[in-house]
Design a protein around this motif. Structure first.
Motif, PDB file in Angstrom:
ATOM      1  N   UNK A  12      39.562  45.253  37.541  1.00  0.00           N
ATOM      2  CA  UNK A  12      39.574  46.647  36.880  1.00  0.00           C
ATOM      3  C   UNK A  12      39.946  46.549  35.646  1.00  0.00           C
ATOM      4  N   UNK A  42      42.801  57.195  42.614  1.00  0.00           N
ATOM      5  CA  UNK A  42      41.893  56.124  41.995  1.00  0.00           C
ATOM      6  C   UNK A  42      42.268  55.627  40.596  1.00  0.00           C
ATOM      7  N   UNK A  43      42.911  54.471  40.442  1.00  0.00           N
ATOM      8  CA  UNK A  43      43.129  54.078  39.296  1.00  0.00           C
ATOM      9  C   UNK A  43      42.122  53.319  38.219  1.00  0.00           C
ATOM     10  N   UNK A  44      40.893  53.236  38.608  1.00  0.00           N
ATOM     11  CA  UNK A  44      39.681  52.960  37.935  1.00  0.00           C
ATOM     12  C   UNK A  44      39.392  53.953  37.065  1.00  0.00           C
ATOM     13  N   UNK A 104      51.082  47.426  35.980  1.00  0.00           N
ATOM     14  CA  UNK A 104      51.262  46.001  36.756  1.00  0.00           C
ATOM     15  C   UNK A 104      50.992  46.352  38.019  1.00  0.00           C
ATOM     16  N   UNK A 105      51.024  47.328  38.763  1.00  0.00           N
ATOM     17  CA  UNK A 105      50.735  47.686  39.985  1.00  0.00           C
ATOM     18  C   UNK A 105      49.361  47.604  40.218  1.00  0.00           C
ATOM     19  N   UNK A 106      48.564  48.377  39.232  1.00  0.00           N
ATOM     20  CA  UNK A 106      47.100  48.257  39.128  1.00  0.00           C
ATOM     21  C   UNK A 106      46.540  46.915  38.784  1.00  0.00           C
ATOM     22  N   UNK A 155      47.788  44.033  39.672  1.00  0.00           N
ATOM     23  CA  UNK A 155      47.773  43.370  40.738  1.00  0.00           C
ATOM     24  C   UNK A 155      46.945  43.824  41.846  1.00  0.00           C
ATOM     25  N   UNK A 156      46.995  44.738  41.898  1.00  0.00           N
ATOM     26  CA  UNK A 156      46.108  45.233  43.142  1.00  0.00           C
ATOM     27  C   UNK A 156      44.514  45.097  43.008  1.00  0.00           C
ATOM     28  N   UNK A 157      44.225  45.258  41.389  1.00  0.00           N
ATOM     29  CA  UNK A 157      42.585  44.923  41.333  1.00  0.00           C
ATOM     30  C   UNK A 157      42.660  44.448  39.882  1.00  0.00           C
ATOM     31  N   UNK A 158      42.820  42.989  39.686  1.00  0.00           N
ATOM     32  CA  UNK A 158      42.629  42.531  38.661  1.00  0.00           C
ATOM     33  C   UNK A 158      41.321  42.479  37.672  1.00  0.00           C
ATOM     34  N   UNK A 200      53.983  50.647  36.371  1.00  0.00           N
ATOM     35  CA  UNK A 200      52.446  51.267  37.068  1.00  0.00           C
ATOM     36  C   UNK A 200      51.514  50.594  36.723  1.00  0.00           C
ATOM     37  N   UNK A 227      44.291  34.370  41.011  1.00  0.00           N
ATOM     38  CA  UNK A 227      43.217  35.052  40.318  1.00  0.00           C
ATOM     39  C   UNK A 227      42.696  33.960  38.833  1.00  0.00           C
TER      40      UNK A 227
END
Lengths: 507, 620
Positions: free
Chosen positions: A172, A131-133, A163-165, A167-170, A161, A319
């Motif tokens: 957060x 979980x990256x949050x 940017x992956x996060x 783009x997955x959940x802006x 790394x 977004x």
């Protein structure tokens, strides 16, 4: 507990104390008194209590994994034991398995149990994959990367790394914060931006790129090779780090030419020469566009920054209201050079203001900074003049870059007060603050060359709010039309008493 | 023993499939006297799971379709004058086209016996089975099962009473596992599957072990193979029911670990959770955002009607095309997440399916599915156990001599069960439970659902994988599914011909069985002629992935039978039960005359799982 207090009163720190505190803490590990008593008792008791104590405190952390007292106690116990990072690491890993955001465990890991940087990076990557949050994990990662610019390869990996996060959940914010931390690797050290020598009030003024404290020896100043005795004082009159520092020139300096030499912390020396017939002289460094909005990012490769800005633009297309993305893009544009991206930067900040109403003030201040930066960089902006009418400014940053301005046009903004930093603008002659929200000039340091001040349409109600103006020796014209004070019957008399040599316009 | 059985029951449940077992449990739980019978010698009917030898016998039985000889008509004497008989079809025609294949040298296994199996077992039912297909029966197929509620129904025949003891049986199987791996004798080691000598270079270091048919047979009792291939949606009705009724304590589950997709000839992992999307290496940044954005929208699509209103009349696939999703994302969403048909699933149905998938994420892990350890067949047995705990009586191998005929349904499920040597998508971890949807080649054909189970699910032996393929039938199971098998796997018989490298990457099939199973889920009760009003009909397994259909049906039937009773309420905590004299007395007179067959009448005993003296239920 009562027994414990009794025993403490009697100074009985024995095995029973350990037992009693154990019972209390096992149920509630947040009783600081018990931890303290326990520590005192243990120290007196002696013997090998370390393993038992570690087990006990581990149990307490099972009850409340975020108990400050228990963590503190653990650190204290560990100081009495030979270091065993592997065991501590395993302990932290177990707690982080249960709660990957337990900041105590992260802190403990950092302090007591660091493996090699690569191993730790792998560990954080593993938790982020779950979980990256996780602000703590990102932070731990950030701390592992050495200060200063990152090797390009490493930077690329980290950026991918993060940017992956995003783009997955802006939405957060933790990843956005880390992204900005990755770029803002080094704060440029403070340096001298400008010098101004004024024979009229016998002052040498120095402006710095960041607030500093000038202590004896840190700033060398000499006049024709003869050191200036000082003392240096901050121009805003407050005993704290400041961008502006003033030093009295020796009296009787009536025989120019005189050459002043100033060097900050053994850095390069800058010179100001007072010529015959002149009462002032100055030196100023050209404005560094990349430093105005996001100076910390200066060390990063502009190519990387533009790539990131492009990624942000792509994300914004999907977004348009992601606040992390808007803020990051605004800062990136600022770092890449506000002038080339002026309109995009403004658009970005306007969207951010709508997208993030909870941080409206922060965004407005950032927008103010952008507007001042754009004005500083404006083609043909004269040395002496800043025109910032109607820019919705809520604050007045970057004054240190405009230390030599003679005219400041700030009409129609949203300023609530005049910043003390204005005291560093030694050449300021005309200050137009009409139609702002200034209530009082309290705290405004003396402005030696100020001749005209326009305060029309500000909510100033009392003559006493203008008291600092009495210290401005050259002030000749003051406009107060449309202020509550101007409507008051006794205003004219009060002002005449306060500022006898000033022509006040009330209507 | 038969003499000691009670003669009167409130509810007689015929068949031990999932809906029947749930109803039996619900009835027993609400205080009814339940008799649960099954003509077969195992639990679960078409929902059952078998040991390997059990499966072989099942295959043999269904290929031969031998008439169950039952000349004994003694029971007719017991029919009273005021009673009427409805005959049941004795032939089970729900299974057709059973075809089994062994891709190894199965002769080598001739002398191998399943460890722990009874010596009399017909272990080698599969020999010579190749190509034998049963003619489809055109007669009226029999009723799968029935639940009868009778005022006084006589249990005519009862030779032995089995209690739900399989849980215990499985426990012992687990223990067996640690008793050391079976030694392969020298005579067997030459009999490698896959003809290794044909391509010695193939046998690289990464292929540590050859699995032999003999090994599968020998270890056949250590794993259970399902007849139906289903997974439990982690927020599905069955999970809710298992939790609510506390039946869940009788079962253990494993999370499905990954969702796969088959696209452009390649198997790929589908990122479906937030963490998956973040970690995915195959998606670009923008794709990540697109996918997350769409999935987030699906979670509360009803709040944004403007987003899909215009596409209400189009298919979900068409709708996806308008959503700025790349083709691979469209494929993932359509086939692997929503798991719906490209041609006839509407936008709203697709959104619902996607939302269901997403809502199930994260409850027990990173995918929405759970798989019961020891196979799907555990679930009906768990409910049977619950029924037994509350006094239900079990008789296996007892057919009921009545006939109820249903209308021709025509609907069938095509099934294939394979044992393979590798995963379809190899990763660091061997222990994966994967679900893969293979879209049809021709539009309009059904997609094939592939579930690959690893050995830790207790459905196959170590170093093998059990692969289930399921789709609604259009032809025989083999005709429906073999093309997909050929796409995904390497059939050993061709090993000598194929030398291309890409073939080597595919897992080899060691053993396979194909069959069609009737899907009676859509049959209306009214289509059964002259059914007494107190007879309720349960359907067999449907082709859907989840079990919602069976649970819904069970609940509906239970509510019709007992409108005022709660459906499967949580059982009382054994410690909270206070017995008063009357209750104890009545219970004793009711059904516990014979202590050794007493099926755990008090819930107290149920807490000491497996400790009661229960008859072992095993293949005889």
């Amino acid at each position: 507990m009562a027994t414990l207090i009794d025993k403490r009163g009697r100074g009985e720190l024995d095995a029973e104390v350990v037992e009693l505190t154990g019972a209390v803490l096992a149920a509630n590990p947040d009783v600081g008194t018990c931890w303290n008593l326990r520590r005192r008792a243990l120290e007196l008791l002696g013997g090998d209590w370390v393993p038992g104590e570690l087990a006990f405190v581990g149990g307490c952390l099972g009850v409340n994994p975020k108990s400050y007292g228990a963590w503190h106690h653990r650190r204290w116990v560990l100081r009495h034991a030979p270091p065993d990072p592997a065991a501590q690491r395993a302990f932290c890993a177990r707690l982080l398995e249960a709660d990957p955001r337990n900041f105590h465990a992260w802190e403990h890991r950092r302090a007591e149990a660091g493996a090699g940087a690569e191993a730790e990076l792998a560990f954080t990557a593993q938790l982020l994959a779950r979980d990256f949050s996780n602000f703590s994990a990102w932070h731990h990662r950030g701390r592992l990367l050495a200060e200063g610019p990152l090797p390009p390869e490493r930077l690329r990996e980290e950026l991918e790394l993060v940017q992956n996060a995003v783009f997955t959940d802006p939405q957060d914010q933790s990843a956005w914060v880390y992204l900005r931390c990755l770029l803002a690797r080094a704060t440029p050290p403070p340096r001298l931006l400008s010098l101004h020598a004024d024979l009229e009030d016998g002052t040498l003024a120095a402006a710095f790129s960041r607030p500093v404290v000038v202590s004896p020896g840190s700033l060398e100043a000499s006049l024709d090779d003869c050191p200036l005795p000082g003392p240096w004082r901050p121009a805003d009159g407050r005993p704290r780090p400041s961008c502006f520092w003033l030093c009295p020139l020796p009296p009787g300096l009536a025989t120019p030419p005189a050459r002043l030499r100033v060097a900050w912390q053994r850095g390069p020396a800058h010179f100001v020469t007072l010529r015959p017939g002149e009462t002032e002289a100055w030196w100023q460094e050209p404005i560094e566009a990349r430093e105005l909005i996001w100076p910390e990012v200066g060390v990063s490769d502009p190519a990387v920054l533009s790539e990131l800005a492009q990624a942000c633009r792509e994300l914004l297309e999907l977004e348009p209201r992601s606040r992390g993305c808007l803020l990051t893009l605004a800062l990136l544009l600022g770092a890449l050079g506000p002038r080339a991206h002026g309109e995009e930067l403004r658009r970005c900040l306007r969207c951010l203001q709508e997208a993030d109403p909870l941080r409206r003030g922060f965004v407005a201040d950032l927008a103010s900074r952008a507007e001042v930066a754009l004005e500083l960089l404006r083609e043909g902006a004269g040395l002496g003049e800043l025109r910032l009418q109607g820019k919705a400014l809520t604050s007045l940053p970057l004054l240190e870059r405009a230390a030599l301005a003679a005219r400041l046009e700030l009409a129609g903004n949203e300023l609530g007060a005049l910043p003390p930093g204005l005291g560093g603008l030694r050449r300021l002659q005309v200050l137009d603050v009409s139609r702002n929200r200034v209530r009082s000039l309290r705290g405004l340091p003396p402005l030696p060359r100020l001749e005209e001040l326009r305060l029309d349409g500000n909510p100033i109600s009392h003559a006493s709010d203008l008291a600092p103006l009495a210290a401005c020796p050259r002030l000749a014209r003051l406009r107060l039309a449309g202020t509550p004070l101007a409507a008051a019957p006794e205003a004219a008399a009060q002002l005449d008493k306060l500022l006898p040599h000033v022509a006040v316009t009330l209507a | 023993m038969a003499d000691n059985l009670p003669a009167e029951f409130d509810v007689v449940v015929v068949g031990t499939g999932l809906p029947e077992s749930i109803i039996a449990a619900a009835c027993a739980r609400s205080g009814q006297r339940v008799l649960h019978v099954d003509s077969r010698n195992y639990y679960g009917g078409n929902w059952a799971s078998f040991s390997f030898s059990g499966l072989l016998s099942w295959i043999k039985e269904n290929q031969e379709k031998s008439e169950i000889s039952d000349e004994c008509e003694d029971w007719r004497k017991l029919i009273l004058e005021n009673e009427e008989v409805i005959s049941l079809n004795k032939k089970d025609k729900t299974i057709e086209h059973v075809e089994a294949f062994c891709f190894g040298d199965q002769d080598s296994a001739k002398d191998v016996e399943e460890a722990g199996a009874l010596p009399k077992l017909p272990v080698f039912g599969a020999s010579g089975a190749e190509g034998v297909a049963q003619d489809p029966n055109k007669e009226c197929p029999p009723l799968d099962s029935a639940v009868a509620r009778a005022e006084s129904c006589e249990a005519e025949k009862a030779a032995s009473v089995d209690t739900a003891s399989t849980v215990e049986e499985n426990d012992t199987e687990v223990n067996c596992e640690n008793e050391g791996s079976p030694s392969v004798s020298s005579s067997e080691s030459a009999l490698d599957l896959g003809k290794a000598e044909a391509a010695p270079s193939e046998v690289s270091a990464q292929e540590p072990k050859k699995i032999m048919y003999s090994q599968i047979v020998r270890e056949g009792r250590r794993f259970n193979i399902d007849l139906v291939s289903k997974l439990l949606y982690s927020r599905g009705l069955l999970i809710d029911l298992l939790i609510k009724s506390n039946v869940s304590r009788y079962a253990e589950f494993k999370n499905a670990t990954r969702i796969l997709a088959f696209r452009e000839g390649k198997v790929e992992q589908v990122p479906c959770s937030r963490a998956d999307v973040f970690n995915s290496r195959q998606l670009t940044m923008v794709e990540k955002r697109m996918l997350m954005k769409f999935l987030t929208f699906c979670l509360d699509y009803e709040q944004h009607p403007d987003e899909f209103q215009d596409y209400k009349n189009s298919t979900f696939a068409q709708f996806l095309r308008t959503r700025k999703l790349t083709p691979s994302l469209q494929h993932f969403i359509l086939h692997s997440i929503a798991m719906v048909s490209e041609t006839d699933c509407s936008t709203v149905e697709g959104l619902q399916a996607t939302r269901k998938f997403l809502q199930c994420l994260g409850r027990y892990g990173n995918t929405p599915f759970l798989f019961p350890l020891y196979g799907q067949g555990e679930i009906p047995q768990c409910f049977c156990r619950m029924c037994a705990v509350f006094g239900g009586i079990y008789c296996l191998r007892h057919s009921v001599q009545c006939l109820v005929v249903d209308k021709e349904s025509g609907r069938q499920i095509s099934r294939a069960v394979l044992i393979t040597d590798q995963s379809v998508l190899k990763t660091d971890s061997e222990q994966q439970v994967s679900i893969l949807t293979v879209p049809p080649v021709d539009l309009g054909q059904p997609a094939v659902c592939v579930i690959e189970l690893c050995s830790s699910t207790m459905t196959c032996m170590k170093d093998t994988y059990l692969v289930h393929l399921t789709c609604p039938s259009t032809k025989t199971a083999r005709e429906d599914l073999e093309p997909v098998v050929q796409k995904l796997f390497h059939l050993n018989t061709e090993a000598e011909k194929e030398t291309e490298n890409e073939e080597l990457d595919k897992p080899r099939v060691l053993w396979a069985v194909y069959f069609n199973m009737r899907d009676s889920s859509g049959i209306d009760r009214n289509s059964y002629s002259s059914l007494p009003s107190n007879v309720y009909v349960c359907s067999g397994p449907d082709s859907a992935l989840g079990n919602d259909c069976a649970v819904k049906q069970a609940e509906t039937i239970f509510q019709e039978m007992f409108p005022t009773e709660e459906f499967c309420p949580p059982p009382p905590n054994p410690e909270d039960i206070i017995y008063d004299e009357d209750e104890l007395a009545s219970e004793e007179s009711g059904l516990s005359n014979s202590p050794e067959t007493k099926p755990e009448p008090s819930p107290e005993e149920s807490s000491s799982r497996g400790s009661t003296a229960v008859n072992e239920h095993s293949e005889e």
